[in-house]
Each structure stands twice: as C-alpha cells, then as structure tokens.
Write a protein that holds these residues in place. Sequence first.
Motif, short mmCIF file in Angstrom:
data_model
loop_
_atom_site.label_atom_id
_atom_site.label_comp_id
_atom_site.label_asym_id
_atom_site.label_seq_id
_atom_site.Cartn_x
_atom_site.Cartn_y
_atom_site.Cartn_z
N TYR A 80 1.02 -1.22 -0.25
CA TYR A 80 0.05 0.07 0.00
C TYR A 80 0.79 1.41 0.01
O TYR A 80 0.51 2.09 -0.81
N GLU A 81 2.22 1.19 0.67
CA GLU A 81 2.98 2.27 0.59
C GLU A 81 3.57 2.57 -0.67
O GLU A 81 3.56 3.80 -1.14
N LYS A 82 3.72 1.36 -1.34
CA LYS A 82 4.32 1.59 -2.81
C LYS A 82 3.17 2.15 -3.64
O LYS A 82 3.53 2.95 -4.70
N LEU A 83 1.94 1.88 -3.65
CA LEU A 83 0.74 2.39 -4.46
C LEU A 83 0.66 3.71 -4.18
O LEU A 83 0.08 4.43 -4.89
N ASN A 84 0.99 4.16 -2.94
CA ASN A 84 0.76 5.71 -2.68
C ASN A 84 2.14 6.31 -3.23
O ASN A 84 1.94 7.41 -3.20
N GLY A 85 3.01 5.84 -3.88
CA GLY A 85 4.19 6.50 -3.96
C GLY A 85 4.25 6.98 -5.58
O GLY A 85 3.25 6.71 -6.33
N PRO A 86 5.11 7.13 -6.30
CA PRO A 86 5.22 7.47 -7.64
C PRO A 86 5.19 6.65 -8.58
O PRO A 86 4.57 7.16 -9.62
N ASP A 87 5.32 5.42 -8.17
CA ASP A 87 5.43 4.25 -9.38
C ASP A 87 4.02 3.51 -8.91
O ASP A 87 3.83 2.48 -9.23
N GLY A 88 3.09 4.13 -8.09
CA GLY A 88 1.86 3.40 -7.74
C GLY A 88 1.07 2.88 -8.98
O GLY A 88 0.41 1.98 -9.10
N GLU A 89 0.74 3.86 -9.94
CA GLU A 89 -0.02 3.79 -11.07
C GLU A 89 0.49 2.48 -12.04
O GLU A 89 -0.24 1.76 -12.30
N LYS A 90 1.74 2.65 -12.02
CA LYS A 90 2.52 1.45 -12.79
C LYS A 90 2.32 0.06 -12.00
O LYS A 90 2.20 -1.00 -12.83
N ILE A 91 2.19 0.12 -10.73
CA ILE A 91 2.17 -1.14 -10.03
C ILE A 91 0.57 -1.74 -10.27
O ILE A 91 0.45 -3.09 -10.57
N VAL A 92 -0.14 -0.80 -10.17
CA VAL A 92 -1.63 -1.37 -10.44
C VAL A 92 -2.01 -1.55 -11.83
O VAL A 92 -2.63 -2.82 -11.98
N TYR A 93 -1.26 -0.98 -12.77
CA TYR A 93 -1.63 -1.76 -13.94
C TYR A 93 -0.95 -3.19 -14.28
O TYR A 93 -1.47 -4.00 -15.24
N ARG A 94 0.07 -3.07 -13.80
CA ARG A 94 0.94 -4.52 -13.49
C ARG A 94 0.20 -5.64 -13.08
O ARG A 94 0.04 -6.68 -13.35
#
Length: 422
Positions: free
Chosen positions: A317-331
């Motif tokens: 969840y901390e990564k999703l709130n970070g700058p690369d969060g959108e990229k992780i969601v799509y992945r």
Amino acid sequence: MEPMKPEVQHALYDRIIGLILDVDGKSFGIVSAYAPQAGLIREEKKRFYEEMDMIVRSMAKCDILVVGGDINGHVGRACDGFEGVHGGRGVGARNADGIKLLEFGERHDLSILNTHFKKRKSQLLTYHSGEHHSQLDYLLVRSKDRRLVKDTKVFPSECVASQHNPVICDVWMMKDDMSGIKKKDLMRVDRRVKWWKLRYKEERDKFAVEVAIRGVLSADPLDASTNVDSLWNTMADRMIECAREVLGETKGMKRKSDDRWFWSDEEVKKAVKEKRIAYWQWHRRKSKESWEAYKEKRRDCRRVVAIAKMKTFDDLYEKLNGPDGEKIVYRITKARDKESEDMQEVKSVKDEMGNILREEKEVKCRWEEYFRELLNVEKGQTRLNEGDKVQGVIPEWDELEVNLALSKCKWGESNGSRWNTR
C-alpha cells in the motif's frame, strides 16, 4: 473453428478411456483404467488386458504415453525377472494380477513409475481399508521416457476416491530441438520490443527520423492499384524493424519472483515446517497427544502467516501511494486478467481434414481461412415446415389448463415460457 480439443481415443469399454492432448507441440497420450476386482471371472480380466493392448497400440504415435489407474494387483517389492518394468522399490508380495500387469508392461516396453523412486512406505501405499494397506494404483510410461519423469509419489493426506490416495508424477517435457541447451536457457521467453521508451521525447525523435529515412510511410494507401493487405504487412514489418534498432529488445528472461513476499519470510517457513512435522507425527501415531500438538502448531502457523501477510500488504500500500503506484496497479491488473483467461494462447488447431497444425504460419493461415469463409460465404438455410392449420378461433386459456401446467412445474423452477405454449 475451435482450438484443438482433447481427442477421445477409445471409449468402447467402460473400464478404460484414452485421451490425446497437445502440450507445447507434443502429443500426450493418457490412458485411465480400472481393472476388474479379484473376485470377478477370468474372462473379464482377459478382456480388460485385451482392450488395454488395443488402446496402447492405437497410441503408438504419441510422443509421450502415460497409463494409470486402479489395477487391483500387487507387483511386489522386488523386480524378480521384470527388470525393465519393475524398479525394485515396490511394496508387499506379488500376486497373479500383479504378474499380468508386469507382463502387460513388458509387451509394450512400459515402466511402473511407483517402483523406480526411493520413498517412504506411506508414499508408496495407495489403498487403505482399516488396518489393511496395499499398493493397487500405478503409473506407467515408456522406458525411453522414464528419464523425463523427475519424481513419483503418493499423497497420503489426500483422497480422490473412497480409500484411494492420488499418485503424482512430475514430467519435464522437452522439445526436439532442445538437446544440449542448459536448463537456465529453457526458462527464457520471447524477446519484446521496448515500445515503452517512446514516452521519452529523445527516443520518439530518433524513431521518427529512422522511419522517415526508410520511407515506411511513403506509399499512398488511397491508390487504387495498391494492395492494402500487402501494404499493411510491409509497413508493419519495417516499423518493427526500425523499433528494434532504435528502441532495442528485452533479454528474453522471465521476471524473477519477489522474494519479499510473505511466504518467503523466514518465520513463515519455520512455522510451516513445524506444522508439517507435527502433522506427519499425528498421521503415524494417531494419538490424542499428537493431534493436540498438531492443532497448536497449526494455530501458531496461521498467526505467523497473518502477521507476515499484513506486513507485506502494508508495504504494498505504501508503494501504491508512491510515484510508481499507477505502474504497479496496471501490472497487477494485467497479471490478474491474464490468469482469468481459460486459454491464454492457442498453439495448435486442426485443418479442414482434421490434421493438427502446430507451425505459427500454418495456424495463422488456418484462422484466416476460417474467418474468410465465416464472414463471406453464404451458407444455405434450412427452411422450416409449416405447421398444421387450426380450424376456427383459438380458444382462450381456462383455469383448468393453467392449474394443470402449474402442477407439472418442479419446486424452485420459474414458471416461464415453458408452459405458456400449446
């Protein structure tokens, strides 16, 4: 046109069934059998092995053949004259039905996998009835394919049928052109063009210059003499070639798994191992103390797993709130969508004559022929016969007919159009 489905090879005898599957370009023959019990007449057992001989011979062209099932025979502990079939690691004493199975394997050059791997006794016994335990279920493969089988064992904690445990074998299938290739090279995937570099202006400019130099877009698609299909294929090939040179390609290696996921935690591994040991102790002793010890280890394991899972999801969840969060969601979304597909890739189809096509170009051509016929060829339609004419006026529904129709409905079934037609 549908992708190639499993082909039922033999279903005339109710104790045997055979399938031919296409797995990674190889034909995989599977035979499942249920042999007659010890108390049945000799003619029934003779017919069983005659049918087995027939179906195995019909699958002679299969690249890999696996025969398995409940054979109702004991092959014994030692090989004793059946060295090519028996591996010398069986259970118990041999009986007449076991000898028939060994002779069947010798006729067709098959090996019994259950007897070729050194296992605990609990991983060899397939049948349990009270205090009686025996080995009745077997898996057989061709002797030349035995090197592809990495392990075979019984899962004593699982049950697929009454009093029977499943027999599992691990088969490593290799393609014909893979001889001499290292195992790490087999884990490679197809190279992909790095199209995501086009988000950067510098790479976009380089790509546009290369496309202009090669004249990819120089042809006029509105010209009447131009073949649109050939023009499109030529443009696509040239553009992909430009992208490979400018943007580059991936190395073709699979993405490594994230070792920071919760099941890779050392505490989780330790708790799972202790729970497994406690389970095996209870399975052997069947005592109240071992059962209580197993339940305690199971509770501890669940607690440790829950804590590790919560910690891992907090980090996610901390990564999703970070700058690369959108990229992780799509992945994550892409991976879940791919897992939900019933068939992720069609590697083989059948042509009009029923022959199996495995080459990529042949498969594409077959799909093209199918859709051209489907969309452009007018098929004849069957004309429905007109029903008998009714003389006079059709009477209205009466209460008696409605009650009769409702009385024929089953409980839980909706009263739809099924009973609203004459």
